[in-house]
Structures are given as structure tokens and as C-alpha cells.
Design a protein around this motif. Structure first.
Motif: not given
Length: 190
Positions: A97-126
Motif C-alpha cells: 500500500d504505497l499510500t500507507v508507506r508514504a505516511r510511514q515515511l512522513g510524506q502525504e502521498r507517493p509519487i504519482e504520475r499519469e500520461v494523457a493524450l488530448v485531442k482538441v478541434i478548433g481554428s482561428g483565435e480558439v
């Protein structure tokens, strides 16, 4: 049922929970073989536990081991029960349990990262505003035409949530997220 009756000792006895429900990140080291992921997921679905995020990848090729990172919600008692049940599945080598282990180490949360691909459609000023905001979030353009962008963004889930909410009014069309990858700080491994 009489409210004064004592629990029967069954693991499934339902009683009111007073403990706070919280998100925890679990790291599960398993044999990389067919059916293991289905067994782990089956444990969650069979007992009505929800999975907020799930990532799986082989991490030790020579040893044929994979790491499953699961974000789930529950009270401390439910989370301990999930961990104990996961440890009983034969191809599971370790559950942390990384959350419990982080707290045992005196940290709020473990290092957590996520990757996302985001498609946005638009033209001009947008289109110009979309690029400006993407730059502010350090999102990288991985595909572009005259009418759309696909951005790659990496960071905490909250950063990705914020980027997605800002892109909605600008022409957000599609999102693909990897789920959370996590580990604890410090020299100690899993």
C-alpha cells in the motif's frame, strides 16, 4: 434484524462504518503470465470494490514479473482486507500500500504520475488560445493539422483533470489516459 445482535464473525457481516473512506494506491508484483490480471481484477469485482485507476506493465523481464498499480477507495479496514486477499492469490509476490508507506515515511502521498493524450478541434483565435494554454501546462504537441491538435500531457491526475476542463470549451474532442504509475520516495524499493 435486532440492532442489539452482535456480529456473527462472518467477513461479510454488514455494520455501519465510521472510518473515513479514502483513496489508496496499491502496488502489486505478480508473475507475468496469462490470467493473472483477470484474477486480480476478479477479486475486486467479485467483492464489489471499485478500481479508480489501473496500470500494468512488465518490470523485470528476466524474472517475468509485472507490476500492477491500482488506485481504489475504501475505509482502512476494507483496504487492509483488499491487501490481504491480494496476497493470497498464488502468482502475487508482494502487495504494498504505497499510500500507507508514504505516511510511514512522513510524506502525504507517493509519487504519482499519469500520461494523457488530448485531442482538441478548433481554428482561428480558439486555435491560438488552445496552444497558449497547452504551453502553460507544458503539454507537448504530438500531432497537428489545420483543424486539430493532439497534446501529450504528463503529471499528477489533478493537473490532467484541470487541463481537460480548460480544453472543454475550446473544442475538446477525445481523451486517452494511461492511469496512475506510482512509487514511494527514498532508496527503498518495493
Amino acid at each position: 434484524m435486532n440492532a442489539h445482535l452482535q456480529p456473527t464473525g462472518s467477513a461479510y457481516f454488514i455494520s455501519p462504518e465510521t472510518a473515513a473512506v479514502e483513496n489508496h494506491t496499491l502496488s502489486v508484483l505478480v508473475d507475468n503470465e496469462p490470467g493473472v490480471l483477470a484474477r486480480v481484477i476478479g477479486l475486486f469485482s467479485g467483492r464489489g470494490y471499485n478500481i479508480e485507476s489501473l496500470t500494468v506493465s512488465e518490470t523485470e523481464h528476466e524474472a517475468h514479473l509485472s507490476r500492477i498499480t491500482i488506485v481504489t477507495r475504501g475505509t482502512p479496514a476494507v483496504l487492509e482486507q483488499i491487501k490481504a486477499q491480494l496476497e493470497r492469490i498464488v502468482p502475487v509476490h508482494r502487495v504494498l500500500d504505497l499510500t500507507v508507506r508514504a505516511r510511514q515515511l512522513g510524506q502525504e502521498r507517493p509519487i504519482e504520475r499519469e500520461v494523457a493524450l488530448v485531442k482538441v478541434i478548433g481554428s482561428g483565435e480558439v486555435r491560438a488560445e488552445t496552444l497558449r494554454l497547452a504551453e502553460a501546462f507544458q503539454a507537448k504537441v504530438v500531432d497537428a493539422t489545420l483543424d486539430h491538435f493532439i497534446f501529450e500531457i504528463t503529471g499528477k491526475s489533478s493537473k490532467i483533470d484541470q487541463f481537460v476542463s480548460i480544453m472543454k470549451p475550446l473544442g475538446l474532442n477525445e481523451i486517452c489516459r494511461t492511469g496512475i504509475a506510482a512509487m514511494n520516495r527514498g532508496p527503498q524499493g518495493m
